[in-house]
Design an enzyme around this catalytic site. Structure first.
Site, PDB file in Angstrom:
ATOM      1  N   HIS A 133       0.826  -1.208   0.000  1.00 27.21           N
ATOM      2  CA  HIS A 133       0.000   0.000   0.000  1.00 27.21           C
ATOM      3  C   HIS A 133       0.863   1.262   0.000  1.00 27.21           C
ATOM      4  O   HIS A 133       0.444   2.300  -0.524  1.00 27.21           O
ATOM      5  CB  HIS A 133      -0.937  -0.002   1.205  1.00 27.21           C
ATOM      6  CG  HIS A 133      -2.135  -0.879   1.018  1.00 27.21           C
ATOM      7  ND1 HIS A 133      -3.399  -0.528   1.436  1.00 27.21           N
ATOM      8  CD2 HIS A 133      -2.269  -2.101   0.436  1.00 27.21           C
ATOM      9  CE1 HIS A 133      -4.265  -1.497   1.129  1.00 27.21           C
ATOM     10  NE2 HIS A 133      -3.581  -2.465   0.524  1.00 27.21           N
ATOM     11  N   HIS A 164      -1.623 -12.899  -1.117  1.00 23.78           N
ATOM     12  CA  HIS A 164      -2.865 -13.223  -0.421  1.00 23.78           C
ATOM     13  C   HIS A 164      -2.842 -14.623   0.194  1.00 23.78           C
ATOM     14  O   HIS A 164      -3.823 -15.052   0.782  1.00 23.78           O
ATOM     15  CB  HIS A 164      -4.056 -13.115  -1.380  1.00 23.78           C
ATOM     16  CG  HIS A 164      -4.421 -11.705  -1.718  1.00 23.78           C
ATOM     17  ND1 HIS A 164      -5.416 -11.382  -2.612  1.00 23.78           N
ATOM     18  CD2 HIS A 164      -3.918 -10.516  -1.282  1.00 23.78           C
ATOM     19  CE1 HIS A 164      -5.514 -10.071  -2.717  1.00 23.78           C
ATOM     20  NE2 HIS A 164      -4.612  -9.518  -1.921  1.00 23.78           N
TER      21      HIS A 164
END
Length: 323
Positions: free
Chosen positions: A65, A192
């Protein structure tokens, strides 16, 4: 926003990491100014990870991010002020966690080498060291020399962070804006394999996929039934489930096995199967050796996005406030 064409030119044409902003990332950047910097960060990171197995996923996501908004400049770590809402307070970042641990790791470095090592480098190294902890070897190389950015805007996080609701076309555009390609998209999605997803990031796939109270037909029905036992309605924003069933704390390539079974948790996971090229990459990454090799390369590329080097930016003493 910095010139995206320029950063792409630097990565593709010159083949050099981070040379477009007044300097370059390199191995052992702090060799003379803080010789033990990387070891201090590794030791501090491992101490925390040993007590909290959720940190590898949290740091990996935080690093991702950070890099997708203004480049890997530590801007995601800055707090909002009276006059500015920072990236940290953007909706996609409200579930980020571990900022206090990054601050603690940075403090350990400051004790030995004040005002030398950037928060951006601390985050990049801590993410690598946290994920690598169980392997007792670094899973990817982290070049250093990043400087810290002074600007952090909530609007830029909203505009640049890939969404779990995105389709393939949107994801490709998000990654291309950062100088990354479809291969990087599929490989980095493998992150993930660790961590959790909150119900409100995927419950539309269970209860209201097209606005008619329906379920996403591409989602494995058995898996969907299980998810409904965890996420009871569309408004649940506190419950979370593993992004990779059975692998929440294990960094491996099982994510791709899961995706091929139509058990990708987010719409963005399922999107990888909607394009022939990305589907082929998913199939390739079922091979563990292939995954670890490719993940290391894509992480190195991601870690060089739009970096500040040389005399740009600053070196923050505390990561949550600009000097």
């Amino acid at each position: 926003m910095r010139n995206q064409a320029l950063i792409l030119l630097c990565i593709v044409v010159f083949g050099v990491i981070g040379t477009c902003h007044g300097g370059s990332l390199r191995k052992k950047y702090y060799k003379k100014t803080c010789p033990n910097a990387e070891e201090i960060i590794k030791t501090a990171t491992e101490k925390h990870v040993a007590n909290d197995p959720t940190l590898p996923a949290r740091f990996l996501r935080m690093h991702f991010h950070d890099c997708f908004v203004r480049g890997c400049d530590g801007s995601v770590l800055l707090n909002s002020t009276t006059n500015n809402s920072a990236e940290k307070d953007a909706i996609p970042n409200l579930t980020l966690a571990g900022f206090d641990v990054i601050d603690d790791i940075k403090a350990e470095v400051e004790k030995k080498c004040p005002n030398v090592v950037s928060c951006a480098d601390v985050l990049a190294l801590a993410a690598r060291d946290a994920v690598s902890f169980k392997f007792q070897r670094p899973l990817w190389e982290v070049l250093t020399g990043r400087r810290d950015g002074r600007v952090s805007r909530v609007s830029e996080a909203l505009a640049n962070l890939p969404s779990p609701f995105s389709n393939f076309t949107t994801l490709v555009r998000n990654f291309a804006n950062q100088g990354l390609n479809v291969h990087d998209l599929v490989v980095l999605s493998g992150g993930h394999t660790i961590g959790v997803g909150h119900c409100n990031a995927f419950s539309n796939r269970l209860y209201n996929f097209t606005g008619r109270g329906d379920q996403d037909p591409s989602l494995n029905p058995t898996y969907a039934a299980f998810l409904k036992t965890q996420c009871r309605n569309l408004t649940d924003n506190t419950t979370f489930v593993p992004m990779d069933p059975g692998s929440v704390f294990t960094f491996d390539n099982n994510y791709y096995v899961t995706v091929k079974q139509n058990k990708g948790l987010f719409q963005s996971d399922a999107a990888l199967l909607t394009n022939k090229g990305s589907r082929n990459i998913v199939n390739e990454l079922v091979d563990p050796k292939k995954f670890f090799t490719e993940f290391a390369q894509s992480m190195k590329r991601m870690g060089a996005i739009n970096v500040l080097t040389g005399n740009e930016g600053e070196i923050r003493k505390k990561c949550f406030v600009a000097n």
